[in-house]
Design a protein around this motif. Structure first.
Motif, PDB file in Angstrom:
ATOM      1  N   ALA A 204       0.830  -1.200   0.000  1.00  0.00           N
ATOM      2  CA  ALA A 204       0.000   0.000   0.000  1.00  0.00           C
ATOM      3  C   ALA A 204       0.868   1.255   0.000  1.00  0.00           C
ATOM      4  O   ALA A 204       0.530   2.258  -0.626  1.00  0.00           O
ATOM      5  CB  ALA A 204      -0.933  -0.006   1.211  1.00  0.00           C
TER       6      ALA A 204
ATOM      7  N   PRO B  26      -3.885   2.774  -6.731  1.00  0.00           N
ATOM      8  CA  PRO B  26      -4.920   2.001  -6.038  1.00  0.00           C
ATOM      9  C   PRO B  26      -6.047   1.558  -6.966  1.00  0.00           C
ATOM     10  O   PRO B  26      -6.533   0.422  -6.872  1.00  0.00           O
ATOM     11  CB  PRO B  26      -5.421   2.968  -4.952  1.00  0.00           C
TER      12      PRO B  26
ATOM     13  N   CYS C  64      -7.577  -1.611  -5.494  1.00  0.00           N
ATOM     14  CA  CYS C  64      -7.341  -1.437  -4.057  1.00  0.00           C
ATOM     15  C   CYS C  64      -7.707  -0.024  -3.615  1.00  0.00           C
ATOM     16  O   CYS C  64      -7.123   0.517  -2.674  1.00  0.00           O
ATOM     17  CB  CYS C  64      -5.876  -1.710  -3.724  1.00  0.00           C
ATOM     18  N   ALA C  65      -8.686   0.595  -4.295  1.00  0.00           N
ATOM     19  CA  ALA C  65      -9.030   1.983  -4.020  1.00  0.00           C
ATOM     20  C   ALA C  65     -10.249   2.086  -3.109  1.00  0.00           C
ATOM     21  O   ALA C  65     -11.218   1.338  -3.259  1.00  0.00           O
ATOM     22  CB  ALA C  65      -9.300   2.725  -5.329  1.00  0.00           C
TER      23      ALA C  65
ATOM     24  N   ARG D  82      -0.738   4.287   2.701  1.00  0.00           N
ATOM     25  CA  ARG D  82      -0.580   5.056   1.456  1.00  0.00           C
ATOM     26  C   ARG D  82       0.036   6.431   1.730  1.00  0.00           C
ATOM     27  O   ARG D  82       0.794   6.958   0.910  1.00  0.00           O
ATOM     28  CB  ARG D  82      -1.917   5.192   0.742  1.00  0.00           C
TER      29      ARG D  82
END
Length: 404
Positions: free
Chosen positions: A83, A94, A99-100, A269
């Protein structure tokens, strides 16, 4: 004490870093140029679909889900460095890897609390990246930092629920592929337990009575890559009782379960965003001169860079510890650490980005560099998923309890 990543994490890190260098970073300027030609700012730029196809081909898909039947089966500790890498390009990476947010949190809710029909109808297409989703909790007329304040009403009428209320800053709702809302409202507004008044229901976007009133901006940004943020009105919108997630009165508990992983994903992130800022600072410092010498030779600039490096190393260790605790003692057992990183990470990264912007001067606030947009995203995370002050209040109470 072993600080090394395991073999699988190292293998995925290498693949993801190569994917970022070969595909994502070169696509940033392409995406910007393509967006200028779209009929709607919310449409997906072609290069994003190309990135998604490449990520799936390389097996860099749904990395966030620890449930192996649905995702990559990674632990939080294994996912954390991945991440972070994606955080270096938060607008593209992402989404490219599915992976958003808010889809990640919604998929986690459906995987953990959804029934088989809900999983088939909504989770499976979300996992495949065929549709997008939104999570509708925040309201403009109450202090949503206290989730028990929400006023949206979910009334049972025979075999249907009738939803009425007004939400705003509903992330992802402007995207044309957003097909489903998870809506939090009160099914028992007069219940004695204020944390059992709320429930969550699935509301398809095309349900009569659902109106996207307007797009909400964040520091002037539309946040198009994440599907924007919308004000949404539910006016007697009706859905089948089968659209209830979990049980009536379980909405608050589901929200807490959803927000725990979401908070740590944001912090992971953010560290990547800080690393991107340090890189940009260093590149600027060695390429520009002021008052007869390179910026890199100015003492104040050296201090900014050194302080940023120290801060990022501290944050990374705290985030990794939190991920490890979530894996070993669960989200509840890691509650203190989750709150600590949610307090520390956004404010620290905002400070690093602020210094980077200062170093770039006018360029730092322009559209020619990513710093201003990164700053807006990081600053927003001091509010999203619970404002800092709420987490400070809870953390202080837990500390004080030891001495009472």
């Amino acid at each position: 004490m072993d600080f090394a990543f395991d073999a699988r994490t190292e293998e995925l890190r290498a693949r993801l870093l190569a994917f970022m260098d070969e595909h994502v970073h070169p696509a940033e300027r392409v995406a910007h140029e393509q967006r200028a030609g779209l009929a709607s700012p919310w449409d997906t730029v072609p290069v994003v679909e190309e990135l998604k196809a490449e990520a799936r081909r390389q097996g860099l898909w749904n990395l966030f889900l620890p449930d192996s039947p649905y995702g990559a089966g990674l632990t939080n500790l294994q996912y954390a460095p991945l991440a972070e890498i994606m955080g270096r390009s938060p607008q593209l990476a992402p989404t490219a890897t599915n992976c958003a947010a808010p889809d990640t949190g919604n998929m986690e809710v459906l995987a953990q609390f959804g029934d088989e029909q809900q999983k088939k109808q909504w989770l499976e297409p979300l996992l495949a990246g065929e549709i997008r989703s939104a999570f509708a909790m925040t309201e403009p007329e109450v202090a949503s930092s206290d989730a028990t304040n929400i006023t949206t009403h979910i009334r049972r009428d025979g075999d249907e629920y009738v939803i009425s209320g007004r939400k705003w800053y509903i992330s992802g709702a402007m995207h044309p592929d957003c097909k489903i809302f998870i809506v939090m409202g009160k099914t028992d507004p007069d219940g004695a337990d204020i944390r059992r008044q709320q429930s969550m229901v699935l509301v398809p976007r095309d349900t009569p009575g659902v109106t996207i009133r307007r797009a909400m901006r964040v520091f002037g940004y539309e946040d198009e890559y994440h599907g924007g943020h919308a004000e949404v009105v539910f006016d007697e919108a009706r859905v089948p009782v089968a659209n209830l997630i979990g049980e009536e009165g379980g909405g608050f508990a589901i929200a807490q379960a959803r927000l725990g992983p979401g908070r740590i994903h944001h912090c992971m992130r953010l560290i990547g965003m800080a690393e991107r800022a340090i890189e940009l600072m260093c590149r600027r410092a060695v390429s520009r001169e002021a008052f007869g010498k390179a910026l890199a030779q100015q003492g104040v600039v050296q201090n900014w860079i050194a302080d940023a490096r120290v801060a990022v190393e501290q944050l990374r260790l705290l985030v990794l510890k939190t991920a490890w605790m979530m894996d070993t003692v669960g989200n509840r057992g890691a509650h203190t650490e989750i709150q600590a990183i949610k307090i520390a990470t956004p404010r620290t990264v905002v400070g690093i980005l602020d210094r980077a912007i200062q170093l770039y001067g006018a360029g730092g606030v322009s559209q020619d560099f990513p710093l201003a947009e990164l700053y807006a995203g990081a600053r927003t995370l001091m509010i999203a998923d619970g404002p800092d002050e709420v987490h400070q209040r809870s953390l202080a109470r837990r500390e004080l309890k030891k001495y009472r």
